[in-house]
Structures are given as C-alpha cells and as structure tokens.
Design an enzyme around this catalytic site. Sequence first.
Site, mmCIF file in Angstrom:
data_model
loop_
_atom_site.group_PDB
_atom_site.id
_atom_site.type_symbol
_atom_site.label_atom_id
_atom_site.label_comp_id
_atom_site.label_asym_id
_atom_site.label_seq_id
_atom_site.Cartn_x
_atom_site.Cartn_y
_atom_site.Cartn_z
ATOM 1 N N TYR A 72 0.863 -1.287 0.017
ATOM 2 C CA TYR A 72 0.137 0.007 -0.032
ATOM 3 C C TYR A 72 0.887 1.161 -0.098
ATOM 4 O O TYR A 72 1.943 1.385 0.729
ATOM 5 C CB TYR A 72 -0.882 -0.086 1.395
ATOM 6 N N GLY A 124 6.906 6.426 -7.750
ATOM 7 C CA GLY A 124 7.970 4.961 -7.787
ATOM 8 C C GLY A 124 8.061 4.272 -6.477
ATOM 9 O O GLY A 124 8.792 3.235 -6.360
ATOM 10 N N TYR A 149 0.988 -3.866 -11.776
ATOM 11 C CA TYR A 149 1.669 -5.217 -11.894
ATOM 12 C C TYR A 149 2.179 -5.724 -12.881
ATOM 13 O O TYR A 149 3.400 -6.372 -13.218
ATOM 14 C CB TYR A 149 0.854 -6.180 -11.083
#
Length: 152
Positions: free
Chosen positions: A80, A89, A125
């Site tokens: 998170y 980043g 992802y």
Amino acid sequence: MQPDDVEAVVGLVHELAAYEKAPDECHLTAAQLTAALFCERPALYAHVAVVDDAVVGCALWFLNFSTWRGVHGIYLEDLYVQPEQRGSGLGKALLTTLAEECAQHGYQRLEWWVLNWNTPAIEFYESLGAEAMDEWTVYRLTDKPLTALAEG
C-alpha cells in the site's frame, strides 16, 4: 521497518482495507503487529516507504514454500502506498526490495493477490511483468466454518 513505524503501518493497513471496501473487516492493532514483527522468530516481515520523515507506504510479507520448486518464496500480504504518493515510484521500490530479498535468499517466487476490480494495481503489476494466475481460485475458511472444521 523499525518499531517506531508500527502505528503508521497499522494506519496504512486500515487505509488499505477502506480502499478495498472492507474497513469493518480490518482489526489489526499496533500490539498485534509489534508482536508479529518483533518477536524472537518472526514469521511476518515489513518494509516501509518514507517521505519527509513520514511513513507513506508499506509492504507486509511472509515466506511460503513451493513443493514443486522445492524452495521458499515470498507471499506479499499487503502493498500500500497512500494515494497522494502513487506514481512516485514508491510501490515499485517496495516490490524491488522484495525481489532483492528473493534474489539474495534463493527464493523463486514473489506472489500476491489483487482484487479483480483494482484496475490501476493490475496495470501496475502487469507493467512489471507480473502474470495473473487466472486458473486458480482462492478458498478461505474463517470464523464459524473454521471453528466447525477444527471441532470435527
């Protein structure tokens, strides 16, 4: 992660639960997290992202084991980063740290779950090369069904 970070990380986990539309399901306390992370033989590990001396992101993880590969891997329980810090980043840095843990210890998998509706996370992802494991269905026992099974 240091003991002084615990309260902030508990807050982040509760923020994550709210983001995932399940705030009433999150019961984590600072005492629980402290006990899990800083006991004699911890089974939970954590990394934090800090901006201007404030904890703004976290990765909580533990080891799993692949019987097919014959080695441990990392299961990422929570990743998170606070909304105002996303895109900076920090999420990638946290995942990079976990990939480095895998490389240093010979772990061959880094795995996690993501909610099907969480398109921004899925896109992030996949941009890193992660693959969805669509052929698997997650099962869980908790509360009364878990107790009933334990009692036979």
